[in-house]
Design an enzyme around this catalytic site. Sequence first.
Site, mmCIF file in Angstrom:
data_model
loop_
_atom_site.group_PDB
_atom_site.id
_atom_site.type_symbol
_atom_site.label_atom_id
_atom_site.label_comp_id
_atom_site.label_asym_id
_atom_site.label_seq_id
_atom_site.Cartn_x
_atom_site.Cartn_y
_atom_site.Cartn_z
ATOM 1 N N SER A 24 -23.422 -31.179 26.874
ATOM 2 C CA SER A 24 -24.221 -30.008 27.082
ATOM 3 C C SER A 24 -25.673 -30.264 27.147
ATOM 4 O O SER A 24 -26.024 -31.161 26.536
ATOM 5 C CB SER A 24 -23.774 -28.914 26.151
ATOM 6 N N GLN A 59 -23.640 -30.778 31.647
ATOM 7 C CA GLN A 59 -23.558 -29.483 32.054
ATOM 8 C C GLN A 59 -25.180 -29.005 31.969
ATOM 9 O O GLN A 59 -25.696 -29.273 31.077
ATOM 10 C CB GLN A 59 -23.011 -28.825 30.968
ATOM 11 N N TYR A 61 -28.181 -25.644 33.123
ATOM 12 C CA TYR A 61 -28.295 -24.208 33.352
ATOM 13 C C TYR A 61 -29.602 -24.315 34.203
ATOM 14 O O TYR A 61 -30.462 -25.167 34.464
ATOM 15 C CB TYR A 61 -29.082 -23.413 32.148
ATOM 16 N N THR A 87 -23.916 -24.249 34.864
ATOM 17 C CA THR A 87 -23.394 -22.813 34.410
ATOM 18 C C THR A 87 -24.137 -21.618 34.986
ATOM 19 O O THR A 87 -25.447 -21.635 34.509
ATOM 20 C CB THR A 87 -23.473 -22.935 32.609
ATOM 21 N N LYS A 180 -19.805 -23.653 37.541
ATOM 22 C CA LYS A 180 -19.247 -23.248 36.360
ATOM 23 C C LYS A 180 -19.569 -21.802 36.067
ATOM 24 O O LYS A 180 -20.893 -21.263 35.891
ATOM 25 C CB LYS A 180 -19.480 -24.113 35.146
ATOM 26 N N HIS A 206 -17.094 -18.092 30.058
ATOM 27 C CA HIS A 206 -18.043 -18.490 28.885
ATOM 28 C C HIS A 206 -17.253 -17.951 27.505
ATOM 29 O O HIS A 206 -17.718 -17.688 26.937
ATOM 30 C CB HIS A 206 -19.207 -17.665 28.945
ATOM 31 N N GLY A 239 -9.673 -20.406 26.151
ATOM 32 C CA GLY A 239 -8.602 -20.208 25.342
ATOM 33 C C GLY A 239 -7.577 -21.495 25.695
ATOM 34 O O GLY A 239 -6.379 -21.227 25.308
#
Length: 333
Positions: A24, A59, A61, A87, A180, A206, A239
């Site tokens: 991240s 990852q 932004y 993302t 993503k 998310h 999940g």
Amino acid sequence: MFHTDGEAAVVRAADARGATYALSTLATTPMDRIVGASSEEASSSEKSSSPPPPPKVFQVYVWRDRELLRDVLALARDAGFDALALTVDLSWYGNRERDARTGFTVPPRETSLQQILGALSRPAWTFDYASTERYSYALLDSSVRAEALSSFILSQMNPAFNWADAEWLCREWGGRVALKGVVRADDAERAVGSSGAFSSLWVSNHGGRQLDGSPAPLDALQAIRRRVGPDVEIIMDGGVQRGTDVATALALGADGVGVGKAYLYGLGAGGRRGVERALDMLDAEFRRAMGLLGVASIEELKKEGPSLVVRRPSSGYGPRDSERARYAPAEPL
């Protein structure tokens, strides 16, 4: 926050189990330590004639500050990361109602009764946390403490973010990039088709923590697969906590899954060994599910998948409202 070794423990476990690791932008472990941990694992694997370490994904932004972005991309490139995951569903900060209800904060508040009781019930974790220096955003600015998460994101978020910004980032990187946060078939098609900027799709909402009522990734998966065809790589998260969840995702069109909470529980409980234990449990459950479904390979699971998984309407996101819901796929499920 979960363990002293943080991301370094996770990358070692991922390499040991042949799993792709995604780092991240908001990591609290410096990138050179991540790379060093992976290199150490690779060196020990070479002695036992194991395969080379799996790919590494960074990852990211699209922040307002493009110079900050360029610096972070340069760090990832120099560190040898193989691909980016951009993302795109965090251009606005969601209302995390569960966090407010449970009193969750980063870092834990010493005045929160709920968090105090939780800490007392997990003495090993509490000792590990209390004996570690307060962490910061190691890849961004070491002066920004991790407790400033929401304020930092709010200052850097760009609500005007659009396709042109995404394509700019892809050009800056110059390699493989996954989009993503996809839940719409038309967006998926544009990303790998007319836009052509992205090589992979990452179907995600998310963790359901952004837009209340957004479709579950599993609900959107089949329509996205039908729209982009069989050759585009699709990852799905949201999940995935059991091996049966992995089997279901692959059966309905995914090529792989992203795992978050499952390995974080392992990390908090036992560091690297805990992460390896969590991955081993997922692997064993996945293999058992394949056996009980009567398929001998992942290829057979994907081929026979639609006939093996029976969907029950549960979220209201199906044929009845697929043309009316804002985030529904273009084709009915």
